[in-house]
Scaffold this motif. Structure first.
Motif, PDB file in Angstrom:
ATOM      1  N   HIS A 139      -3.961  -1.849  -1.334  1.00 23.75           N
ATOM      2  CA  HIS A 139      -5.268  -1.255  -1.072  1.00 23.75           C
ATOM      3  C   HIS A 139      -5.280   0.218  -1.471  1.00 23.75           C
ATOM      4  N   LEU A 140      -6.299   0.592  -2.227  1.00 27.80           N
ATOM      5  CA  LEU A 140      -6.471   1.988  -2.581  1.00 27.80           C
ATOM      6  C   LEU A 140      -7.341   2.672  -1.536  1.00 27.80           C
TER       7      LEU A 140
ATOM      8  N   LYS B 276       2.575   1.755  -3.393  1.00 26.22           N
ATOM      9  CA  LYS B 276       1.577   2.225  -4.363  1.00 26.22           C
ATOM     10  C   LYS B 276       1.240   3.687  -4.128  1.00 26.22           C
TER      11      LYS B 276
ATOM     12  N   ASP C 117       3.582   2.138  -9.953  1.00 26.67           N
ATOM     13  CA  ASP C 117       2.460   1.540 -10.669  1.00 26.67           C
ATOM     14  C   ASP C 117       2.244   0.115 -10.155  1.00 26.67           C
ATOM     15  N   LEU C 118       1.080  -0.432 -10.481  1.00 27.72           N
ATOM     16  CA  LEU C 118       0.708  -1.743  -9.964  1.00 27.72           C
ATOM     17  C   LEU C 118       1.669  -2.837 -10.423  1.00 27.72           C
TER      18      LEU C 118
ATOM     19  N   SER D 159       0.822  -1.209   0.000  1.00 30.52           N
ATOM     20  CA  SER D 159       0.000   0.000   0.000  1.00 30.52           C
ATOM     21  C   SER D 159       0.855   1.258   0.000  1.00 30.52           C
TER      22      SER D 159
ATOM     23  N   GLN E 178       3.659  -5.419  -8.118  1.00 31.18           N
ATOM     24  CA  GLN E 178       3.554  -6.855  -8.397  1.00 31.18           C
ATOM     25  C   GLN E 178       4.933  -7.504  -8.427  1.00 31.18           C
TER      26      GLN E 178
ATOM     27  N   PRO F 271      -1.641  -9.958 -11.390  1.00 32.41           N
ATOM     28  CA  PRO F 271      -1.988  -8.616 -10.927  1.00 32.41           C
ATOM     29  C   PRO F 271      -3.202  -8.626  -9.993  1.00 32.41           C
ATOM     30  N   MET F 272      -4.045  -9.645 -10.123  1.00 31.17           N
ATOM     31  CA  MET F 272      -5.213  -9.737  -9.238  1.00 31.17           C
ATOM     32  C   MET F 272      -4.781  -9.903  -7.785  1.00 31.17           C
TER      33      MET F 272
ATOM     34  N   THR G 212      -1.949  -8.863  -6.531  1.00 31.00           N
ATOM     35  CA  THR G 212      -1.337  -7.594  -6.122  1.00 31.00           C
ATOM     36  C   THR G 212      -2.405  -6.584  -5.738  1.00 31.00           C
ATOM     37  N   GLN G 213      -3.523  -6.571  -6.453  1.00 30.28           N
ATOM     38  CA  GLN G 213      -4.599  -5.641  -6.127  1.00 30.28           C
ATOM     39  C   GLN G 213      -5.139  -5.888  -4.734  1.00 30.28           C
ATOM     40  N   ARG G 214      -5.121  -7.113  -4.281  1.00 31.92           N
ATOM     41  CA  ARG G 214      -5.561  -7.409  -2.910  1.00 31.92           C
ATOM     42  C   ARG G 214      -4.622  -6.782  -1.885  1.00 31.92           C
TER      43      ARG G 214
END
Length: 65
Positions: free
Chosen positions: A50-51, A24, A29-30, A21, A34, A42-43, A45-47
């Protein structure tokens, strides 16, 4: 150590979420996050990355001028 410090509900793995977090929010970038975490998806990494509502607002303000 956690018990002595009175900290409950913490797992060492939580530090990966905090790291992702903060990287980011620092502007990475994501894909970079990652790679840093060693995720193949990438899915996943999105977990981790957190945005926050402020992150979304800042992205819109960049194009709003």
């Amino acid at each position: 150590i956690l018990t002595a410090a009175g900290i409950e509900g913490f797992r060492i793995h939580d530090l990966r979420h905090t790291f992702a977090s903060r990287v980011k929010r620092g502007g990475a970038d994501l894909y970079t996050v990652q790679r840093l975490l060693g995720h193949s998806s990438p899915m996943m990494t999105q977990r981790y990355a957190h945005l926050q509502p402020d992150d979304l607002r800042a992205a819109v303000e960049k194009i709003g001028g």
